[in-house]
Design an enzyme around this catalytic site. Sequence first.
Site, short mmCIF file in Angstrom:
data_model
loop_
_atom_site.label_atom_id
_atom_site.label_comp_id
_atom_site.label_asym_id
_atom_site.label_seq_id
_atom_site.Cartn_x
_atom_site.Cartn_y
_atom_site.Cartn_z
N LYS A 30 0.81 -1.23 0.00
CA LYS A 30 0.00 0.00 0.00
C LYS A 30 0.84 1.27 0.00
O LYS A 30 0.42 2.30 -0.51
CB LYS A 30 -0.95 -0.01 1.19
CG LYS A 30 -2.11 -0.97 1.01
CD LYS A 30 -3.27 -0.63 1.90
CE LYS A 30 -4.48 -1.47 1.55
NZ LYS A 30 -4.30 -2.89 1.94
N GLU A 75 -10.09 7.31 3.42
CA GLU A 75 -10.99 6.46 4.21
C GLU A 75 -10.26 5.15 4.43
O GLU A 75 -9.38 4.77 3.65
CB GLU A 75 -12.32 6.24 3.49
CG GLU A 75 -12.39 5.02 2.58
CD GLU A 75 -11.52 5.13 1.35
OE1 GLU A 75 -11.31 6.25 0.87
OE2 GLU A 75 -11.06 4.08 0.87
N SER A 80 1.67 -9.87 -0.61
CA SER A 80 1.30 -8.45 -0.54
C SER A 80 1.63 -7.80 0.80
O SER A 80 1.85 -6.59 0.88
CB SER A 80 -0.19 -8.28 -0.85
OG SER A 80 -0.97 -9.10 0.00
C1 LIG Z 1 -5.18 -3.94 1.60
C2 LIG Z 1 -4.46 -5.19 1.37
C3 LIG Z 1 -4.82 -6.08 0.33
C4 LIG Z 1 -6.02 -5.88 -0.55
O1 LIG Z 1 -6.00 -4.73 -1.34
P1 LIG Z 1 -5.75 -4.80 -2.90
O2 LIG Z 1 -6.06 -3.42 -3.36
O3 LIG Z 1 -6.66 -5.81 -3.48
O4 LIG Z 1 -4.32 -5.16 -3.10
C5 LIG Z 1 -4.05 -7.22 0.13
N1 LIG Z 1 -2.99 -7.50 0.92
C6 LIG Z 1 -2.62 -6.69 1.93
C7 LIG Z 1 -1.45 -7.06 2.76
C8 LIG Z 1 -3.34 -5.51 2.19
O5 LIG Z 1 -2.97 -4.71 3.20
#
Ligand SMILES: *Cc1c(COP(=O)(O)O)cnc(C)c1O
Length: 393
Positions: free
Chosen positions: A89, A111, A377
């Site tokens: 993010k 938000e 992620s």
């Molecule tokens: C917020 C988040 C997601 C989901 O958001 P996407 O916009 O679909 O990437 C996935 N993995 C993590 C670690 C997150 O914090």
Amino acid sequence: MKYGVNEHGYYGDFGGAYIPEMLYPNVEELRQQYLTILNDASFKAEFDDLLKNYVGRPSPLYHAKRYSEKYGANIFFKREDLNHTGSHKINNAIGQILLAKRLGKKRIIAETGAGQHGVATATVCALMGIECVVYMGEIDMARQAPNVSRMKMLGATVRPASSGSKTLKDATNEALRDWIANPVDTHYIIGSVVGPYPYPDMVARFQSIISEETKKQLVEHTGKQLPEYVLACVGGGSNAMGMFYHFLDDESVKLVAVEAAGKGVDSGHSAATTFLGQEGVLHGSRTILMQTPDGQVVEPYSISAGLDYPGIGPQHAHLYKINRAQYVSVTDDEAMNAGLLCSQMEGIIPAIESSHALAQLEHMTFKATDNVVICLSGRGDKDLDTYIKHFNY
Ligand SMILES: *Cc1c(COP(=O)(O)O)cnc(C)c1O
């Protein structure tokens, strides 16, 4: 780009900017300026410098040897979990704050649901010395108290949304109200590839660093730029879009997007959008969303807060409809087991969101020569309580 946005802000049938007239000046300013700013050499230099020296990029592409043995292919993890603040993010938050500065904005609003996007936004506002207001549903504030503390520690104001279901959609409404009231000095940082055009394209470009790096790193590991498979989890879809971006035009690469099935797609407690949803308008764009026959948004459910979203970004809706990417879903239980397996086989505790992508490996069969990249992620520190409760440790 074959699968990119057209000049009207659409991906095939999806996208656009379905916004109230009062938001038009804000969104139109962004639309007119974003590409010029993103392509400016000084913008690129500042973005690249912060990604390198503040976020810690490039994130490693790690060859997971024990996973490779278990699944019978070369499995690689793209380690977004190692970024500053613990997920992908931050890539988007930095891109948007630099854009806001160049637009002359003095104030940032956002938000947040689980608080991860709020923390990333509060972080970059502290870095730049810009005022930050984060809207968060009252119920989410109680459920995600540590992230509320983090945002406050970082100097942000967290404003509770106390209407409706007191969750993400109510926080979104409050943020939009704020933006309408403060169109000149305020930029609204959206955290995924959702919202009215140009947000989905802008966020995808900021996250595309993930696949840009991966291509180079694959050459070092395998001698080839292209893997056979790329996997990522999908909430709104930003880590997946960043992971897919530079592979979209390479049709030999199979793209797999993993949604959260929650307690099962037929359980009434799910966030498997492509399976359960229909076409409609959500948060300012035409896309696929979970809705009742009369068009009310259905409350989604997933054990993972980041995947608990009733729609997907419009580019994902397009890739789904034209079959360029495959959309699948895994349940809470499957994801939790995958998170435990990764912890104990690779020494990496993944975010529960990322565990969804890992869980999909169980449903796939590979050739021994296949190269498979999974976007990790985020890291699982924020999810320890949930893991521990789930496994009764
Ligand atoms: C917020 C988040 C997601 C989901 O958001 P996407 O916009 O679909 O990437 C996935 N993995 C993590 C670690 C997150 O914090």
